[in-house]
Design an enzyme around this catalytic site. Sequence first.
Site, PDB file in Angstrom:
ATOM      1  N   GLY A 259      -4.830 -15.912 -52.060  1.00 47.76           N
ATOM      2  CA  GLY A 259      -3.483 -16.293 -51.642  1.00 47.76           C
ATOM      3  C   GLY A 259      -2.471 -15.360 -52.283  1.00 47.76           C
ATOM      4  O   GLY A 259      -2.797 -14.212 -52.621  1.00 47.76           O
ATOM      5  N   GLY A 264      -1.271 -17.220 -57.591  1.00 47.96           N
ATOM      6  CA  GLY A 264      -2.370 -16.754 -58.454  1.00 47.96           C
ATOM      7  C   GLY A 264      -1.969 -16.797 -59.916  1.00 47.96           C
ATOM      8  O   GLY A 264      -2.745 -17.227 -60.783  1.00 47.96           O
ATOM      9  N   GLU A 281      -8.018 -13.344 -55.511  1.00 44.41           N
ATOM     10  CA  GLU A 281      -7.817 -12.264 -54.534  1.00 44.41           C
ATOM     11  C   GLU A 281      -6.406 -12.459 -53.996  1.00 44.41           C
ATOM     12  O   GLU A 281      -6.131 -13.424 -53.290  1.00 44.41           O
ATOM     13  CB  GLU A 281      -8.879 -12.358 -53.433  1.00 44.41           C
ATOM     14  N   CYS A 315      -4.209  -9.149 -46.167  1.00 46.83           N
ATOM     15  CA  CYS A 315      -3.752  -8.695 -47.484  1.00 46.83           C
ATOM     16  C   CYS A 315      -4.073  -7.217 -47.705  1.00 46.83           C
ATOM     17  O   CYS A 315      -3.409  -6.548 -48.488  1.00 46.83           O
ATOM     18  CB  CYS A 315      -4.320  -9.554 -48.598  1.00 46.83           C
TER      19      CYS A 315
HETATM   20  P1  ADP Z   1       0.218 -17.531 -48.663  1.00 49.06           P
HETATM   21  O1  ADP Z   1       1.459 -16.818 -49.061  1.00 49.06           O
HETATM   22  O2  ADP Z   1      -0.911 -16.678 -48.269  1.00 49.06           O
HETATM   23  O3  ADP Z   1       0.441 -18.750 -47.851  1.00 49.06           O
HETATM   24  P2  ADP Z   1      -0.109 -19.218 -50.959  1.00 49.06           P
HETATM   25  O4  ADP Z   1      -0.503 -18.655 -52.263  1.00 49.06           O
HETATM   26  O5  ADP Z   1       1.211 -19.864 -50.835  1.00 49.06           O
HETATM   27  O6  ADP Z   1      -0.369 -18.040 -49.992  1.00 49.06           O
HETATM   28  O7  ADP Z   1      -1.195 -20.265 -50.455  1.00 49.06           O
HETATM   29  C1  ADP Z   1      -2.573 -20.022 -50.515  1.00 49.06           C
HETATM   30  C2  ADP Z   1      -3.281 -21.332 -50.790  1.00 49.06           C
HETATM   31  O8  ADP Z   1      -2.896 -21.804 -52.079  1.00 49.06           O
HETATM   32  C3  ADP Z   1      -2.939 -22.442 -49.816  1.00 49.06           C
HETATM   33  O9  ADP Z   1      -4.121 -23.166 -49.540  1.00 49.06           O
HETATM   34  C4  ADP Z   1      -1.938 -23.282 -50.601  1.00 49.06           C
HETATM   35  O10 ADP Z   1      -1.895 -24.627 -50.199  1.00 49.06           O
HETATM   36  C5  ADP Z   1      -2.471 -23.155 -52.010  1.00 49.06           C
HETATM   37  N1  ADP Z   1      -1.491 -23.386 -53.080  1.00 49.06           N
HETATM   38  C6  ADP Z   1      -0.143 -23.252 -53.036  1.00 49.06           C
HETATM   39  N2  ADP Z   1       0.423 -23.538 -54.242  1.00 49.06           N
HETATM   40  C7  ADP Z   1      -0.610 -23.847 -55.074  1.00 49.06           C
HETATM   41  C8  ADP Z   1      -0.704 -24.210 -56.467  1.00 49.06           C
HETATM   42  N3  ADP Z   1       0.377 -24.312 -57.232  1.00 49.06           N
HETATM   43  N4  ADP Z   1      -1.931 -24.442 -56.974  1.00 49.06           N
HETATM   44  C9  ADP Z   1      -3.037 -24.319 -56.227  1.00 49.06           C
HETATM   45  N5  ADP Z   1      -3.014 -23.983 -54.922  1.00 49.06           N
HETATM   46  C10 ADP Z   1      -1.832 -23.757 -54.336  1.00 49.06           C
END
Ligand code: ADP
Length: 501
Positions: A259, A264, A281, A315
């Site tokens: 994500g 991350g 990643e 990405c």
């Molecule tokens: P993108 O910009 O690719 O949407 P995100 O990082 O926002 O990426 O989201 C990727 C995944 O991480 C999604 O499944 C989202 O629900 C999850 N996510 C978002 N915030 C958190 C967090 N604080 N902790 C764990 N997972 C999260």
Amino acid sequence: MHLEVQNKKLNKTMSITKGTPNTDFNWEYAPAPEAKDHAKLKKQYDLFINGEFVKPNSKKYYNTINPSNEEVLAQVAEANEKDVDLAVTAARNAYEKYWKKMPAKERAKYIFRIARVIQERSRELAVIESLNGGKPIRESRDFDIPTAANHFFYYAGWADKLEYAFPNRHPQSLGVAAQIIPWNFPLLMAAWKIAPALATGNTVVLKPAESTPLTALKLAEIIQDCDLPPGVVNIITGFGNTGAAMVKHPNVNKIAFTGSTDVGKIIQKSIAGTTKKITLELGGKAANIVFEDAPINQAVEGIINGIFFNQGHVCCAGSRLFVQEGVAEEVISKLKARMETLIVGDPLDKNTDLGAINSKEQLEKIQSFLKIGVNEGLEMYQSSCSLPKKGFFCKPTLFIGAAQSNRVVQEEIFGPVLTIQTFRTIEEVIEKANNIPYGLSAGVWTDKGSKIFNLTSKLRAGVIWANTYNKFDPTSPFGGYKESGFGREGGLHGLMPYLKF
Ligand code: ADP
């Protein structure tokens, strides 16, 4: 070969010589929509925990939509902390009771079975992927779904050979893996995560992205059909707080996240001081480098493939183009001509090159970057195509004359937006390509093998494609440097993060 063709739009006959890109007109294709009747969706999806679909404790559901027309496709459960706890507990019990003890060759059979069923149901999965994610059916049909099946096939093969993969190191499984994935390759990312975890003897709780849960939920049905012991794979849906609860759960041994770099970092902070293993990643801003001696027509096709197909929702998208000065004019004019031929529209139409942007928020983010680029004084070029009235769409866009300091060069846009910079020497382009917080991937186009080797040893990127772009294979490791994360997925390397020695 020479062809005489009738151009409907201009109502005149044009002649084309094969091999020469035609720049004079747009082809017009009749619509060729993929049938969708065989893609059966339920009205409402519950959480897949311990081998069954169960109602969420939260009692909450949210709508998941089709980003190409904003229609609701289904309602999806929102897991809260209690639901996360049930899923992790189910995974822990399944680990202790069945999965850890099962002979590896039996584990392999289950993984192989999942791969076979994905293949059998590939048309249905491809349609759902395009309906829910907005990506062109050509991409989901020819890339996402077959590659997802291939990951399961590949890792099924490793399950009983871990002692050969890591000789004399006695690899052992970790326990429960919490896996959180994004919306750009929903089923493929699930396969990247689940297949190596199962092959190494771990059990799984997976959360798809909030905007693209449907193929993961279909995968849950497949896993049920494949008779996996209950709890070995649990698939729960929800937003960031669901993901955060998974990360924090004390019974989780391993976190695999794909994500944004921002999330991350949050995840990494939240597990500081624990023994949880982690792979991240994250974002990317790949340099795609074209030298004067490159096969220009192929390079132009590779640039287009690298950033525009799949709406730039990759990405590792080749979002920063570096062209050697002597061929810059030629490359830019051929790029513009090729962009004119790109078809933007219905993701289910087999002719479509760019489908829908995944969500309204993402479209707004891309649009704000277009403004930033223009305000930074860059020349913006967009193809003249018209966009559908409903849904979230963006024209393929170039920013010409960009510089290292521009925000559109430095920051990840995650849309069909390409910045173009020129360079004179190999040292200069290495310096510029590396001068970025990310290091996920890169591309190089040249006739000279020596230049390729020179660059690949100096570019700080996890994956480098030479005279091609965006090629994937389950046997090749994938992952980044710097703010693009750490750990590798795919190949033999992809087994390691799920093992202790
Ligand atoms: P993108 O910009 O690719 O949407 P995100 O990082 O926002 O990426 O989201 C990727 C995944 O991480 C999604 O499944 C989202 O629900 C999850 N996510 C978002 N915030 C958190 C967090 N604080 N902790 C764990 N997972 C999260």
